[in-house]
Structure formats: C-alpha cells, structure tokens
Scaffold this active site. Structure first.
Site, PDB file in Angstrom:
ATOM      1  N   PHE A 120       0.775  -1.234  -0.068  1.00  0.00           N
ATOM      2  CA  PHE A 120       0.002  -0.093  -0.160  1.00  0.00           C
ATOM      3  C   PHE A 120       0.808   1.114  -0.004  1.00  0.00           C
ATOM      4  CE2 PHE A 120      -2.734   3.066   2.114  1.00  0.00           C
ATOM      5  CZ  PHE A 120      -3.474   3.046   1.675  1.00  0.00           C
ATOM      6  N   LEU A 122       0.999   4.517   0.087  1.00  0.00           N
ATOM      7  CA  LEU A 122       0.298   5.723   0.695  1.00  0.00           C
ATOM      8  C   LEU A 122       1.510   6.873   0.799  1.00  0.00           C
ATOM      9  CD1 LEU A 122      -1.784   7.748   0.845  1.00  0.00           C
ATOM     10  CD2 LEU A 122      -2.447   7.198   2.961  1.00  0.00           C
ATOM     11  N   GLU A 124       4.197   8.942   2.256  1.00  0.00           N
ATOM     12  CA  GLU A 124       5.905   9.118   2.015  1.00  0.00           C
ATOM     13  C   GLU A 124       6.405  10.310   2.850  1.00  0.00           C
ATOM     14  OE1 GLU A 124       3.385  10.932  -2.566  1.00  0.00           O
ATOM     15  OE2 GLU A 124       4.592  12.706  -0.896  1.00  0.00           O
ATOM     16  N   THR A 155       5.428  -1.027   3.963  1.00  0.00           N
ATOM     17  CA  THR A 155       5.364  -2.093   4.558  1.00  0.00           C
ATOM     18  C   THR A 155       5.231  -3.256   3.362  1.00  0.00           C
ATOM     19  OG1 THR A 155       4.266  -1.787   6.492  1.00  0.00           O
ATOM     20  CG2 THR A 155       3.971  -4.491   5.611  1.00  0.00           C
ATOM     21  N   ARG A 269       8.265 -16.327  39.925  1.00  0.00           N
ATOM     22  CA  ARG A 269       9.049 -15.176  40.851  1.00  0.00           C
ATOM     23  C   ARG A 269       9.066 -15.069  42.006  1.00  0.00           C
ATOM     24  NH1 ARG A 269      13.427 -12.961  42.257  1.00  0.00           N
ATOM     25  NH2 ARG A 269      14.423 -11.021  41.980  1.00  0.00           N
ATOM     26  N   GLY A 340      10.848  -6.954  36.230  1.00  0.00           N
ATOM     27  CA  GLY A 340      11.887  -5.961  36.719  1.00  0.00           C
ATOM     28  C   GLY A 340      13.110  -5.957  34.973  1.00  0.00           C
ATOM     29  N   GLU A 364      -1.650   3.425  10.135  1.00  0.00           N
ATOM     30  CA  GLU A 364      -2.608   3.183   9.641  1.00  0.00           C
ATOM     31  C   GLU A 364      -3.066   4.579  10.145  1.00  0.00           C
ATOM     32  OE1 GLU A 364      -4.629   0.114   9.040  1.00  0.00           O
ATOM     33  OE2 GLU A 364      -2.935  -1.768   8.487  1.00  0.00           O
TER      34      GLU A 364
END
Length: 385
Positions: A120, A122, A124, A155, A269, A340, A364
C-alpha cells in the site's frame, strides 16, 4: 462463514501459532525474517486471503469474524501477520473497495493464494496520516500515465509483486482531492525499492522506501478505471478504516499474550521466600492490565459489529484503534515492570513485545489522527470552526 467453520479456523490458527510460530519468535527477531516453512503454511491455511471474498478465492470473513482471527494472530510476533496483512487489509481492500471487476478477477485470487504480495503505497516523507500534502504525481501521456515520486515506510515493499501507488493526478485540486490509485507491478521500469529499514521492533516485517522515476503504466492501471481517477483518497479512507479495526484486534491479541507472560512470571518469580504474585502492588499492575485487556476486547467486537452493519465506519474504527494501540503499550510497560531487570533483557518475550507494540500507535493513522477523527465525528461542523 458458519459459526462452527469459524471455530475450526480459529482453533487451527491458534494451534499453528502456539505450536509452530511461538518457538521461533526469537529466531525471527534475530534473523529479521520469517522462515520459509512458516510462510508456506500460512499460504496453505488461507491466511493470505481471509478477508477476500469467496468468489475470488478467499475466506470472505466479515469484520466481526476477522477480528476474532486477528486476536489469535496477535498472540505472536506481529511480523507474522505482516506477511499477509497488506493482502487482506489496506492493499487488498483497495481492489475490493474500488477496483473494476476485471481488476478484481485478475489480482484478488492471486492475493488470496499468496502467489502475489501487495503493498500500500500512500505514506511519503512529508505525507503520512494526512495525505493532503502528497507530492507523488501522475500525468497523462496519451493512453498512459507517468508517475514520479517517492514513498516511505512501505510494508512488504522489498518483496511486493504489486504496489498500490497513490499519486496526485489533479495538481489544482485542494487537499485530499485529485488523488488516484495505480496498480504498479514489480519490475515496471522506473520502479525501485530502497534497502530494508532497520526498525526499533517488529523484526521480520520488512519496510522500505519506494521510488518512482518516470514509471509508465497503462490507463487500465488506474484502480477503478476512468471512474477511479481523482477518487484515490476516498478509497484510501475506506481501506484505512477497515484496517484500524483489524489493528485494534491485533493489539488485543498481543495484550492477551503480555498478560499471560506477566501472570506466569509473577507466579514463578520468588522474592523474600514467596512469589511476587503475593505482593499487592504487583497485583495492582496485573489487575490494571487484565482490565485494559477486557475493555479493548469488548471495544473491538463492538466496533466490528457496527462496521459490518454499516452504522459506524468512521469513529468506531478510530476509537478502537486509538484505545487498543495505547492500551497494549500500557500493558507491555507493566509487563516489563513486573519482570523487573529480566524484562529489560533480550531473549525475554515481554522485552520484544515492548518494542513491537510501540509501532501500533503510529501506523494506519497515529493516535493523534484518531483523536481528530473521533472528535470531529462527535462535534460535527463546530470542530472545524
């Protein structure tokens, strides 16, 4: 799709992701590539065409069905979904929303099978969420169009077989008007892509620049034919609205995985001779993340239903994308905090998802663009002064 059939699809995808893809997540991140055998399995399962109508070889999922699948896909690295996301989403929907019947018959079956990967084109360098400053231009030359310009962060561009290129065809038209969409196959003279971008996260999902230097295409390359000339922004807006519901669902899936990782770590943990799950401040972070997850899931399902019945194809998708992309960032941050020091180490899932999640608030349509869409829908003409 019949409910039992959808359940079967979801179960198959869930098993595939958790048994086949999750064990490879660190390899995908390190290699910046999805293994070929995983790509082949995705094609065989029909994942390249789940939103493409059945008459063109896809699964034809409604949006309410699609989001359930997207939530399953969100459980693992978003690079997996990116493989076929543009075929099903913003690129494939350019043809679904605006293509001629001939264009649909020529391209959609190949998109659905994975024979062809689409991009796609679009964004710039100075035109992203707002395409009003689009500088790529196409001029008529006899029966052809000649396109010049560059695209950014596209993409799948390095592997695309066809790029849906948005270009200004009427330089005198104001703002978002005067834009058309062109089908530009790979290998067209003058079309080239830059090197793969080296991103913060989402390794395995490739993006790059696209350059168009006197790219000549026939009149049939205009999406929608003559009726599609100067109609590109309307097509883009419809594709992006659909894509926003999908991205919101992916964010929910990732949040579910992060909650899972957080809960499992908190149980295992030990600190001071007991699991950190016993500490109320840890419990508070877990509670906040679980609540965020529930809220995001409910909003996505509501937005999907409204999209399908036509009652809201603007503000609902924007609200879902805005909330869920911000939400998964919060959940990822808490997941690292609960882990952590371990959460800051490479090789730990929550560290990778923390990097991956950040992009959802940008592509998007940024969170700020979603705020504008939502507010203008609520406020009406008053929002424009």
């Amino acid at each position: 799709m019949d409910a039992s059939d959808l359940d079967d699809v979801l179960a198959s995808v869930r098993e595939f992701i958790r048994q086949e893809v999750v064990p490879l997540e660190e390899q995908i991140d390190a290699d910046d590539a999805i293994p070929d055998e995983i790509v082949a399995q995705c094609k065989a399962m029909g994942l390249y065409g789940f939103t493409i109508p059945e008459q063109y070889g896809g699964l034809g999922l409604a949006v309410a069905e699609e989001v359930e699948l997207a939530m399953e896909l969100g459980w693992t690295t978003p690079a997996l979904r990116s493989l076929f996301g543009t075929n099903n989403g913003i690129a494939g929907h350019v043809l679904i929303e605006g293509g001629t019947e001939e264009q649909k018959k020529s391209w959609l079956p190949r998109l659905a099978s994975g024979e062809v990967t689409a991009s796609f084109g679009l964004t710039e360098a100075e035109a992203g969420s707002d395409p009003s400053t689009l500088s790529t231009v196409a001029r008529r030359d006899g029966d052809d169009w000649v396109i010049n310009g560059s695209k950014r962060y596209i993409t799948n561009a390095p592997v695309a077989d066809v790029i849906m290129v948005f270009a200004r065809t009427n330089p005198d038209a104001p703002g978002n008007r005067g834009i058309s969409t062109f089908l530009v196959p790979a290998g067209t003279p003058g079309l080239s892509t830059g090197p793969k971008d080296h991103k913060m996260g989402q390794f395995g999902a490739w993006t790059s620049d696209v350059h168009l230097d006197d790219v000549r295409v026939p009149a049939e390359a205009v999406v929608g034919g003559e009726a599609g000339i100067d109609n590109g922004f309307r097509i883009a807006a419809k594709c992006l609205a659909h894509g926003r519901v999908h991205i919101a669902a992916v964010c929910v899936g990732m949040a579910a995985r992060l909650v899972h990782e957080t809960v499992e770590y908190a149980r295992a943990r030990q600190a001071g001779g007991k699991p950190i799950a016993a500490f109320q401040l840890v419990q508070g972070m877990v509670a906040d993340s679980v609540t965020d997850l529930h809220a995001g899931r409910a909003l996505v399902r509501q937005a999907a239903r409204a999209f399908d019945d036509g009652s809201d194809k603007v503000a609902g998708p924007a609200a879902a994308k805005y909330f869920c992309s911000e939400m998964v960032g919060r959940v990822a941050d808490r997941a690292v905090q609960v882990h952590g020091g371990a959460g800051y180490m490479r090789g730990v899932a929550v560290e990778r998802f923390y990097r991956d999640a950040r992009l959802f608030r940008i592509y998007e349509g940024t969170s700020q663009i979603q705020q504008v869409i939502i507010a203008r829908d609520a406020l009406g003409p008053a929002a424009r002064g």
